[in-house]
Design an enzyme around this catalytic site. Sequence first.
Site, PDB file in Angstrom:
ATOM      1  N   ILE A  12      40.948  48.902  42.344  1.00  0.00           N
ATOM      2  CA  ILE A  12      41.239  48.605  43.755  1.00  0.00           C
ATOM      3  C   ILE A  12      42.039  49.749  44.393  1.00  0.00           C
ATOM      4  CG2 ILE A  12      42.244  46.939  45.369  1.00  0.00           C
ATOM      5  CD1 ILE A  12      42.061  44.840  43.050  1.00  0.00           C
ATOM      6  N   ALA A  73      49.816  49.381  40.565  1.00  0.00           N
ATOM      7  CA  ALA A  73      49.883  49.554  39.106  1.00  0.00           C
ATOM      8  C   ALA A  73      50.356  48.258  38.459  1.00  0.00           C
ATOM      9  CB  ALA A  73      50.849  50.680  38.753  1.00  0.00           C
ATOM     10  N   TYR A 141      51.360  36.553  33.031  1.00  0.00           N
ATOM     11  CA  TYR A 141      50.926  37.434  34.120  1.00  0.00           C
ATOM     12  C   TYR A 141      51.285  36.810  35.470  1.00  0.00           C
ATOM     13  CZ  TYR A 141      47.575  39.555  37.424  1.00  0.00           C
ATOM     14  OH  TYR A 141      46.984  40.152  38.517  1.00  0.00           O
ATOM     15  N   ASN A 170      40.003  36.622  43.411  1.00  0.00           N
ATOM     16  CA  ASN A 170      39.323  37.458  42.417  1.00  0.00           C
ATOM     17  C   ASN A 170      38.544  38.565  43.119  1.00  0.00           C
ATOM     18  OD1 ASN A 170      39.868  34.757  41.195  1.00  0.00           O
ATOM     19  ND2 ASN A 170      39.094  35.833  39.416  1.00  0.00           N
ATOM     20  N   VAL A 184      34.716  39.729  35.410  1.00  0.00           N
ATOM     21  CA  VAL A 184      33.538  38.966  34.989  1.00  0.00           C
ATOM     22  C   VAL A 184      32.236  39.553  35.556  1.00  0.00           C
ATOM     23  CG1 VAL A 184      33.899  37.220  36.811  1.00  0.00           C
ATOM     24  CG2 VAL A 184      32.585  36.624  34.804  1.00  0.00           C
ATOM     25  N   ARG A 212      35.894  29.846  41.530  1.00  0.00           N
ATOM     26  CA  ARG A 212      36.719  30.963  41.977  1.00  0.00           C
ATOM     27  C   ARG A 212      36.343  31.361  43.410  1.00  0.00           C
ATOM     28  NH1 ARG A 212      39.149  29.565  38.300  1.00  0.00           N
ATOM     29  NH2 ARG A 212      39.753  30.650  36.396  1.00  0.00           N
TER      30      ARG A 212
HETATM   31  N1  NAD Z   1      41.125  42.644  40.143  1.00  0.00           N
HETATM   32  C1  NAD Z   1      41.515  41.480  40.650  1.00  0.00           C
HETATM   33  O1  NAD Z   1      40.732  40.566  40.836  1.00  0.00           O
HETATM   34  C2  NAD Z   1      42.954  41.260  41.041  1.00  0.00           C
HETATM   35  C3  NAD Z   1      43.330  39.999  41.531  1.00  0.00           C
HETATM   36  C4  NAD Z   1      44.653  39.779  41.899  1.00  0.00           C
HETATM   37  C5  NAD Z   1      45.569  40.806  41.808  1.00  0.00           C
HETATM   38  N2  NAD Z   1      45.180  42.009  41.308  1.00  0.00           N
HETATM   39  C6  NAD Z   1      46.195  43.067  41.216  1.00  0.00           C
HETATM   40  O2  NAD Z   1      45.694  44.245  41.824  1.00  0.00           O
HETATM   41  C7  NAD Z   1      46.279  45.383  41.203  1.00  0.00           C
HETATM   42  C8  NAD Z   1      45.197  46.383  40.795  1.00  0.00           C
HETATM   43  O3  NAD Z   1      44.306  45.769  39.878  1.00  0.00           O
HETATM   44  P1  NAD Z   1      42.887  46.376  39.482  1.00  0.00           P
HETATM   45  O4  NAD Z   1      41.947  45.236  39.336  1.00  0.00           O
HETATM   46  O5  NAD Z   1      42.533  47.507  40.393  1.00  0.00           O
HETATM   47  O6  NAD Z   1      43.191  46.903  38.004  1.00  0.00           O
HETATM   48  P2  NAD Z   1      43.135  48.354  37.335  1.00  0.00           P
HETATM   49  O7  NAD Z   1      43.489  48.181  35.889  1.00  0.00           O
HETATM   50  O8  NAD Z   1      41.839  49.024  37.657  1.00  0.00           O
HETATM   51  O9  NAD Z   1      44.303  49.110  38.099  1.00  0.00           O
HETATM   52  C9  NAD Z   1      45.632  49.144  37.645  1.00  0.00           C
HETATM   53  C10 NAD Z   1      46.041  50.607  37.580  1.00  0.00           C
HETATM   54  O10 NAD Z   1      47.422  50.681  37.215  1.00  0.00           O
HETATM   55  C11 NAD Z   1      47.586  51.691  36.230  1.00  0.00           C
HETATM   56  N3  NAD Z   1      48.767  51.330  35.445  1.00  0.00           N
HETATM   57  C12 NAD Z   1      48.928  50.297  34.589  1.00  0.00           C
HETATM   58  N4  NAD Z   1      50.168  50.298  34.070  1.00  0.00           N
HETATM   59  C13 NAD Z   1      50.811  51.366  34.615  1.00  0.00           C
HETATM   60  C14 NAD Z   1      52.126  51.897  34.478  1.00  0.00           C
HETATM   61  N5  NAD Z   1      53.019  51.319  33.642  1.00  0.00           N
HETATM   62  N6  NAD Z   1      52.449  53.015  35.177  1.00  0.00           N
HETATM   63  C15 NAD Z   1      51.556  53.604  36.006  1.00  0.00           C
HETATM   64  N7  NAD Z   1      50.301  53.136  36.183  1.00  0.00           N
HETATM   65  C16 NAD Z   1      49.933  52.035  35.489  1.00  0.00           C
HETATM   66  C17 NAD Z   1      46.302  51.665  35.416  1.00  0.00           C
HETATM   67  O11 NAD Z   1      46.049  52.864  34.712  1.00  0.00           O
HETATM   68  C18 NAD Z   1      45.267  51.402  36.514  1.00  0.00           C
HETATM   69  O12 NAD Z   1      44.782  52.592  37.080  1.00  0.00           O
HETATM   70  C19 NAD Z   1      47.122  44.848  40.043  1.00  0.00           C
HETATM   71  O13 NAD Z   1      48.456  44.719  40.472  1.00  0.00           O
HETATM   72  C20 NAD Z   1      46.534  43.464  39.797  1.00  0.00           C
HETATM   73  O14 NAD Z   1      47.480  42.600  39.202  1.00  0.00           O
HETATM   74  C21 NAD Z   1      43.904  42.267  40.925  1.00  0.00           C
END
Ligand code: NAD
Length: 319
Positions: A12, A73, A141, A170, A184, A212
């Site tokens: 994202i 992150a 989480y 999601n 998924v 969802r």
């Molecule tokens: N994908 C979803 O459906 C969803 C839903 C609700 C919330 N979120 C939130 O959106 C955000 C992004 O999620 P995403 O789906 O793009 O996941 P993703 O894993 O693609 O992105 C997370 C990024 O954070 C980086 N990261 C992880 N730990 C780190 C650290 N300690 N220091 C620096 N960088 C770090 C990872 O390398 C990755 O690039 C997250 O906070 C997640 O909880 C996602």
Amino acid sequence: MKILVTGGAGFIGSHIVDRYLKLGHEVVVVDDLSSGSAANVNSAARFHLMDVRSREFSTLLELERPDVINHHAAQISVPASVQNPRLDADVNILGLLNLLEGAVRSGVKKVIFISSGGAIYGESAMYPTDESAPLEPMSPYAIAKAVSESYLRFYRHHHGLDYTTLRYSNVYGPRQVSHGEAGVVSIFMDRLLEGRPCHLYHFEGEPQGMIRDYVFVGDVVEANVAALDRGSGEAFNIATSRETTTRQLFDLVFENLRELAGIEPSLAEPVPGPARPGDIRRSCLLIEKAREGLGWTPATSIEEGIRKTVEWRLESNGK
Ligand SMILES: NC(=O)c1ccc[n+]([C@@H]2O[C@H](COP(=O)([O-])OP(=O)(O)OC[C@H]3O[C@@H](n4cnc5c(N)ncnc54)[C@H](O)[C@@H]3O)[C@@H](O)[C@H]2O)c1
């Protein structure tokens, strides 16, 4: 404006970086590449390979002094948080505290924090669930996300650091890989393209699977644009209010892949399996508050979004 995006190499965050750059903002990306990929990072952004928990990161904030921090992150896997709650809290709570402390020291005006509307309400008593529903997190989480929201309120009250929280449902779309909270769609695409049957996890007596609210990443990006100067001190659901069962989602992915990639009709029946620890039965979010407070509304139907995602997957496969 100068914006620092954490997690900007992820699914994202990388789309948000692209959009902020297109709008003419100066963008700094911080990511440790634990689940993201350097290939996702726009070359017009300044990229720092760094952990948000580190001292280096606090120093970087003082050097860069961004106007806004957009915090994507995170440790994003619910099952991983159940297996290792300490690691989840380390990244998702202590990482945020390191960021907030650094933000106060370096004069950051606002933090856009990403929470999870799909997880923090737990099994809600009301659907679609609005932001005033009690938080009933059912996994480490989700607990970390709920606690983070409280820390943001504290830093605003005590230090005057503004924030907007976006509670995503999601999210799916191009660049998603199969490890995430809502991986998924990617998992189904990967398995079907490899000619392997898919699993459909469900609770007893609910063979259609979990319910969802799937929101397309392109729409999520626009909420992050609106949050730059709106929604001060508030949390908003970012979703569609439309319920989709895992079975309906699977059928959509399958039909698109059958049409565009000619996959085997024998893969049309997923294999049932039990729900996993931390799973919730139903999640669907009300989005009136985001319509009013952010002027945001999702524009992509699930049919259109899945089509775009499958097309992206096939293009990136070289098919
Ligand atoms: N994908 C979803 O459906 C969803 C839903 C609700 C919330 N979120 C939130 O959106 C955000 C992004 O999620 P995403 O789906 O793009 O996941 P993703 O894993 O693609 O992105 C997370 C990024 O954070 C980086 N990261 C992880 N730990 C780190 C650290 N300690 N220091 C620096 N960088 C770090 C990872 O390398 C990755 O690039 C997250 O906070 C997640 O909880 C996602």
